[in-house]
Design a protein around this motif. Structure first.
Motif, PDB file in Angstrom:
ATOM      1  N   TYR A 171       0.705  -1.143  -0.043  1.00 29.58           N
ATOM      2  CA  TYR A 171      -0.023   0.059   0.033  1.00 29.58           C
ATOM      3  C   TYR A 171       0.592   1.336  -0.075  1.00 29.58           C
ATOM      4  CZ  TYR A 171      -3.393   3.422   1.472  1.00 29.58           C
ATOM      5  OH  TYR A 171      -4.425   4.626   1.562  1.00 29.58           O
TER       6      TYR A 171
ATOM      7  N   LYS B 197      -8.435  11.209  -3.217  1.00 26.44           N
ATOM      8  CA  LYS B 197      -8.714   9.673  -3.037  1.00 26.44           C
ATOM      9  C   LYS B 197      -7.644   9.174  -2.270  1.00 26.44           C
ATOM     10  CE  LYS B 197     -11.446   8.889  -7.022  1.00 26.44           C
ATOM     11  NZ  LYS B 197     -11.642   7.995  -8.313  1.00 26.44           N
TER      12      LYS B 197
ATOM     13  N   SER C 225      -7.860  10.458   1.513  1.00 29.13           N
ATOM     14  CA  SER C 225      -8.937   9.592   2.115  1.00 29.13           C
ATOM     15  C   SER C 225      -8.450   8.259   2.538  1.00 29.13           C
ATOM     16  CB  SER C 225     -10.085   9.731   1.128  1.00 29.13           C
ATOM     17  OG  SER C 225     -10.635  10.957   0.978  1.00 29.13           O
ATOM     18  N   GLY C 226      -7.758   7.728   1.574  1.00 29.03           N
ATOM     19  CA  GLY C 226      -7.416   6.043   1.850  1.00 29.03           C
ATOM     20  C   GLY C 226      -6.259   6.230   2.836  1.00 29.03           C
TER      21      GLY C 226
ATOM     22  N   ALA D 122      -6.149   8.044   5.506  1.00 27.84           N
ATOM     23  CA  ALA D 122      -6.801   8.405   6.644  1.00 27.84           C
ATOM     24  C   ALA D 122      -7.413   7.134   7.279  1.00 27.84           C
ATOM     25  CB  ALA D 122      -7.891   9.498   6.583  1.00 27.84           C
ATOM     26  N   ARG D 123      -7.872   6.591   6.283  1.00 29.82           N
ATOM     27  CA  ARG D 123      -8.593   5.043   6.651  1.00 29.82           C
ATOM     28  C   ARG D 123      -7.471   4.116   7.164  1.00 29.82           C
ATOM     29  NH1 ARG D 123     -11.727   6.308   2.282  1.00 29.82           N
ATOM     30  NH2 ARG D 123     -10.364   4.935   0.864  1.00 29.82           N
ATOM     31  N   GLN D 124      -6.388   4.073   6.288  1.00 25.72           N
ATOM     32  CA  GLN D 124      -5.111   3.218   6.686  1.00 25.72           C
ATOM     33  C   GLN D 124      -4.806   3.470   8.050  1.00 25.72           C
ATOM     34  OE1 GLN D 124      -4.302   1.060   4.546  1.00 25.72           O
ATOM     35  NE2 GLN D 124      -2.759   0.024   5.504  1.00 25.72           N
ATOM     36  N   LYS D 125      -4.699   4.551   8.473  1.00 27.72           N
ATOM     37  CA  LYS D 125      -4.393   4.675   9.763  1.00 27.72           C
ATOM     38  C   LYS D 125      -5.077   3.762  10.926  1.00 27.72           C
ATOM     39  CE  LYS D 125      -3.601   7.847  13.591  1.00 27.72           C
ATOM     40  NZ  LYS D 125      -3.712   9.418  14.079  1.00 27.72           N
ATOM     41  N   THR D 126      -6.256   3.550  10.619  1.00 26.46           N
ATOM     42  CA  THR D 126      -7.484   2.647  11.301  1.00 26.46           C
ATOM     43  C   THR D 126      -7.102   1.477  11.226  1.00 26.46           C
ATOM     44  OG1 THR D 126      -9.096   4.222  11.147  1.00 26.46           O
ATOM     45  CG2 THR D 126      -9.736   1.947  11.794  1.00 26.46           C
ATOM     46  N   VAL D 127      -6.496   0.889  10.004  1.00 25.72           N
ATOM     47  CA  VAL D 127      -6.162  -0.307   9.433  1.00 25.72           C
ATOM     48  C   VAL D 127      -4.954  -0.894  10.316  1.00 25.72           C
ATOM     49  CG1 VAL D 127      -5.718  -2.101   7.718  1.00 25.72           C
ATOM     50  CG2 VAL D 127      -7.431  -0.528   7.386  1.00 25.72           C
TER      51      VAL D 127
ATOM     52  N   ASN E 247      -5.497  -1.233  13.839  1.00 26.28           N
ATOM     53  CA  ASN E 247      -6.221  -2.384  14.298  1.00 26.28           C
ATOM     54  C   ASN E 247      -5.258  -3.635  14.384  1.00 26.28           C
ATOM     55  OD1 ASN E 247      -8.690  -1.470  14.835  1.00 26.28           O
ATOM     56  ND2 ASN E 247      -9.365  -1.481  12.723  1.00 26.28           N
TER      57      ASN E 247
ATOM     58  N   ARG F 279       1.381  10.927   4.538  1.00 24.21           N
ATOM     59  CA  ARG F 279       0.221  11.664   4.746  1.00 24.21           C
ATOM     60  C   ARG F 279       0.441  13.287   4.729  1.00 24.21           C
ATOM     61  NH1 ARG F 279      -4.043  10.264   9.662  1.00 24.21           N
ATOM     62  NH2 ARG F 279      -5.289  12.142   8.316  1.00 24.21           N
TER      63      ARG F 279
END
Length: 758
Positions: free
Chosen positions: A554, A576, A579-580, A582-587, A590, A629
Motif C-alpha cells: 500500500y 482519494k 482519504s485512503g 486516513a483510513r489506513q491509519k485505522t487499519v 487494528n 500523509r
C-alpha cells in the motif's frame, strides 16, 4: 391499473424471499452463538438442530402477523392505495437500511426496523390525509396504544434481558462454580429438569394458542391443565437428565442443543412477521380490493385487515423451507464468532471496540461500588464467593469462549423470554434479547476484567446505540419514501423497485469482497485459540509478515500515486489518496492491536525477546504513514488551490528521487516475499544513498527558494516539504529493515562486529 398493483404485490413477495434469506443469515448469530461459543457440538450438528427449530417455529407465527395488519395503524381509515404505499415503502426502506448498516458494519435489528418503518410510513400518510382535509386525528389513524406497547416491549427487553441474564447466571454459577464437573452429581438432574420444563412451558403451552392446527378443545384442555403439565414435565425431565448423567452423557451439552432448538424456534415464531408480515398484509389487501373495491383504489377503505390473520399453512411452510435452506447454505450464517462471542469471552481475545469516556466512567464508578461492597461484606462470605467464582478453575473445550453452564443459561433464558413475548403478541427483538442475555451472563461470570471492561462496555454501548440509530433511520427513511410514492404514484414505486434490486445486487457483491478480506484473519484466530505456546511464534511471525507486506504494498502504491498526481496536477487522485491514508491509519492500529494481543500467547521469554523489535517495526510503519500523509496534504492543498505547477527544470531531478524511492520499496517487498534477510544490509545502504541524493536535491531547491523567482516560491515550498518528508520516510524504512531482521534472527547485526582485543 389493477395489473400494476398486482406487480407491486409480486415484488413485495420477491423482497420477502430476499428478506427471509438475508434475515435468517444475519440473525443466525442469535441462536448459534451460545452453542458455538461453548463448543457444545460441531457446527454442522448445531446447524441441523437449529434448522429443525426454525422450521417448526415458522408454524407458530400466524398470530404475530396481526402486527403488520393492524398493530401500528387503523386500516379502516386508510384506502387501498394508502396501504400499498405504506407496504412498499416499508419493504424498500428495509432493504436500503440493511445495505447501509452492512456497509457501515453496524448491528441492526429486523424487528426494530419493521416496527419503526411501519410507524414512520403510517405517520407521514396520516399527515398527508389530515392536510388533505380528512376530519381525523392521529388517534383515529394510528393505533397509538398498541404501537406504544410494541415499542416499549422492544426497548424494555434490553433492560429485562440484561438483568435476568445477570441474576440467573449468578445463581447458576454459585450453584455449579467454574469447576462444575465436581458439582454435577445430584444438581444436574434438577438443573436439566428446570431448563427443559421452561422450554416446554414457553414454547408449547404459551405458544400453543397460535398454532394453526390446534383445535379449540385442545387449547382449552392445555389451558385448564397447565399446572399438571408443568409438574409432569419437571418430574420427567429431572429423572431423564439424572439417568443421562448416570450413563456418562454430558447433560449440559444436551441442554445447550435443546436450548439452541428452542431459541431457533422462538426466533422463527417471533421474527417471521418481520419478513413476510407486510407482503401477506399487502396480498390480503389486494384480494379484498379486487373483490370489493370496484376499481377505486383511493376511496376503498381496508377495514377488512382488522380481522385476525389467517395465514395459509403453505405460506408458513414455504417461509420455513427458505429459512432452513438459507441457514444451511449461507456463508453469513457461518460468521458467528464476532461481536457477541468477543464481548462475552471468558478469556482475552480480539477487543473489537476502543475505549469511550462513558465506559471509563462506568468502570470507575463500578470499581468504587465494589470497594464499598467488599468493605461491608464479611470476610468469610467474600472467601466463599471467591471460591465459587474462581475463574482459574474454568472448564472449557479447546477454542471455546465460555463454558457449557453459561451456554445453557444463555440459550434457555433467551428462548424463554422471546417465546413469552411471542405469546403476548409483542415482537420482541431477537437480537436485543439474545445479545443482552449474553452480556448479562458474561458480567455475572466476571468475564469483564480490569483489562477488558472498558472495551467491552464500549462495545455494548456501540451496539445499543446502533439499535436506536436503526429506529430513527427506519422511521425517517420510510416516511420520506412513502411521501415520494404517495405523490409520485406507481411510476415512483417502479423506480424504487429498480433501485432496490440494484442495492440487493450491490450488497451481495460487497459481502463477497468482505468475506474474502475476513479470511485473512483465520491465522489470527488460530493463534489466540492455540494452547501450545511453543508453536505460536512461527504462526505469529507469519501473521505479522503478511500484514506488514500488505502495508508496504500500500505504501508503494500510495507514494507512486501521490507523486505522479502532484506532477500532473490531478486533484481528484490526491483527494482519494488522502482519504485512503486516513483510513489506513485505522487499519494499521487494528493490526497492531491484534498483533499485540497475540504476544500474550507466546512464552514469556520469547515475548520479552521479540517485543522490542515488534514495537519498533510497528512504530516505523506508523512513521512511514505519517510521512506519506504530510506529503499528500501539502500536495493536495497546493493543487486544490490551482497554484503554479512544479517548474520543468525540477521535474527530472524529482523523477530521479521518486524512481529511486519506488525501486527501494520494490526491493523491500521482494525481500519480504522471499523471507531472506541476507539482502537487508544492501537495502540499508541503498537507503543511505537515497537519503544523500534527497539531501543534495533538497539543498539545491532550498537555495533556489531563497534566491529565485518570487512567483515560484509557493510551489518550491511544497517541493521542499515533500523532499523533507520523503527523506524521513526513507530513514523510517531503514530502521524498519533492522527491526524486520531482528524479529527473524536475534543474532543479526547491522554493522560488522568489532574485532576482539587480544
Amino acid at each position: 391499473m389493477d395489473i400494476l398493483f398486482l406487480c407491486v404485490i409480486i415484488f413485495l413477495f420477491l423482497l420477502a424471499v430476499f428478506d427471509l434469506s438475508v434475515g435468517v443469515s444475519n440473525d443466525a448469530v442469535n441462536f448459534l452463538n451460545s452453542a458455538v461459543g461453548s463448543g457444545a457440538a460441531s457446527f454442522k450438528r448445531v446447524l441441523i438442530v437449529a434448522s429443525i427449530g426454525v422450521f417448526i417455529g415458522a408454524a407458530m407465527s400466524n398470530g404475530m402477523m396481526d402486527i403488520a395488519r393492524h398493530g401500528i395503524f387503523r386500516p379502516e381509515h386508510f384506502s387501498f392505495y394508502d396501504l400499498i404505499c405504506i407496504f412498499m415503502a416499508v419493504m424498500v426502506t428495509d432493504i436500503i437500511l440493511l445495505d447501509i448498516f452492512n456497509t457501515l458494519g453496524m448491528p441492526t435489528s429486523t424487528t426494530v426496523s419493521m416496527v419503526f418503518e411501519l410507524l414512520g410510513a403510517t405517520f407521514v400518510v396520516a399527515l398527508i390525509k389530515m392536510a388533505g382535509g380528512a376530519d381525523l386525528g392521529f388517534n383515529q389513524l394510528l393505533n397509538t396504544e398498541k404501537a406504544l406497547s410494541v415499542i416499549l416491549g422492544i426497548f424494555l427487553s434490553v433492560a429485562i434481558a440484561f438483568v435476568f441474564g445477570t441474576v440467573v447466571q449468578f445463581i447458576a454459577r454459585t450453584v455449579f462454580s467454574f469447576n462444575y464437573r465436581s458439582k454435577l452429581k445430584w444438581k444436574i438432574g434438577i438443573f436439566g429438569g428446570l431448563c427443559s420444563t421452561a422450554i416446554v412451558y414457553f414454547l408449547l403451552i404459551k405458544g400453543a394458542k397460535d398454532l394453526t392446527f390446534m383445535t379449540p378443545d385442545v387449547k382449552a384442555w392445555i389451558g385448564g391443565h397447565t399446572l399438571l403439565i408443568i409438574s409432569g414435565c419437571m418430574v420427567f425431565f429431572t429423572v431423564l437428565m439424572q439417568l443421562l448423567h448416570a450413563l456418562k452423557v454430558n447433560v449440559l451439552k444436551v441442554i445447550v442443543l435443546i436450548g439452541t432448538f428452542s431459541l431457533a424456534m422462538a426466533f422463527a415464531g417471533n421474527d417471521l412477521v418481520n419478513f413476510i408480515g407486510v407482503p401477506l398484509s399487502g396480498l390480503a389487501s389486494y384480494q379484498d380490493y379486487v373483490a370489493n373495491g370496484g376499481g377505486d383504489a383511493h376511496g376503498f377503505l381496508m377495514g377488512s385487515l382488522n380481522g385476525t390473520a389467517d395465514t395459509p399453512v403453505y405460506f408458513l411452510i414455504g417461509a420455513g423451507v427458505i429459512m432452513v435452506v438459507s441457514l444451511a447454505t449461507s456463508k453469513k450464517a457461518r460468521n458467528v464468532t464476532k461481536t457477541e462471542i468477543g464481548l462475552g469471552s471468558q478469556q482475552g481475545g480480539d477487543e473489537m471496540f476502543g475505549s469511550s469516556r462513558i465506559a471509563r466512567r462506568l468502570v470507575r464508578w463500578t470499581l468504587s461500588l465494589l470497594v464499598w461492597v467488599r468493605h461491608i461484606t464479611p470476610l468469610r462470605v467474600r472467601r466463599w464467593f471467591n471460591r465459587r467464582f474462581n475463574i482459574d478453575e474454568s472448564i472449557m473445550d479447546q477454542g471455546a469462549a465460555f463454558d457449557l453452564v453459561r451456554g445453557s443459561v444463555n440459550l434457555v433464558l433467551a428462548g424463554a423470554l422471546i417465546a413469552l413475548g411471542t405469546s403476548l403478541k409483542l415482537p420482541l427483538s431477537t437480537t436485543f434479547v439474545t445479545f443482552m442475555v449474553a452480556m448479562g451472563t458474561s458480567l455475572a461470570d466476571r468475564a469483564w476484567g480490569r483489562e477488558s471492561a472498558v472495551f467491552r462496555i464500549t462495545g455494548v454501548i456501540s451496539v445499543i446505540g446502533g439499535w436506536f440509530l436503526t429506529a430513527g433511520v427506519a422511521f425517517i427513511g420510510a416516511g420520506l419514501i412513502v411521501a415520494a410514492m404517495h405523490y409520485g404514484g406507481l411510476w415512483v414505486m417502479c423506480l424504487m423497485a429498480v433501485f432496490t434490486i440494484v442495492l440487493i445486487v450491490r450488497s451481495n457483491r460487497r459481502f463477497g469482497r468482505k468475506a474474502d478480506a475476513e479470511t485473512d484473519d483465520a491465522l489470527f484466530h488460530t493463534i489466540i485459540n492455540s494452547d501450545d505456546k511453543s508453536a505460536t511464534w512461527p504462526m505469529l511471525l507469519m501473521y505479522i509478515s503478511g500484514q506488514q507486506q500488505k502495508y508496504m504494498e500500500y505504501v508503494l502504491q500510495s507514494y507512486r500515486g501521490v507523486t505522479e498526481a502532484f506532477l500532473k496536477e490531478n486533484a481528484g487522485a490526491l483527494g482519494k489518496i488522502d482519504s485512503g491514508l486516513a483510513r489506513q491509519k485505522t487499519v494499521l492500529k487494528n493490526s497492531r492491536r491484534k498483533e499485540t494481543l497475540c504476544l500474550r500467547y507466546l512464552t514469556r521469554q520469547t515475548a520479552i525477546e521479540k517485543s522490542t523489535w515488534f514495537y519498533l517495526s510497528n512504530n516505523c510503519c506508523m512513521g512511514i504513514l505519517y510521512n506519506l500523509r504530510r506529503i499528500t496534504e501539502v500536495a493536495k492543498e497546493h493543487v486544490d488551490n490551482n497554484f503554479r505547477p512544479l517548474p520543468k527544470e525540477y521535474v527530472p531531478e524529482y523523477d530521479l528521487v521518486r524512481t529511486r524511492v519506488s525501486t527501494l520499496l520494490d526491493d523491500v517487498l521482494a525481500m519480504m516475499r522471499s523471507g531472506v534477510i541476507d539482502t537487508i544490509p544492501t537495502l540499508r545502504r541503498h537507503c543511505e544513498d537515497i537519503k544523500d541524493l534527497i539531501s543534495d536535491t533538497y539543498h539545491r531547491a532550498h537555495d533556489q527558494l531563497r534566491e529565485g523567482d518570487a512567483s515560484t516560491m509557493a510551489v518550491l515550498y511544497v517541493y521542499v516539504n515533500m523532499l523533507q518528508e520523503t527523506q524521513e520516510m526513507v530513514s523510517a524504512v531503514r530502521k524498519y529493515l533492522r527491526a524486520f531482521a531482528k524479529l527473524r534472527d536475534p543474532e543479526y547485526r547491522s554493522r560488522p562486529a568489532l574485532p576482539s582485543a587480544k
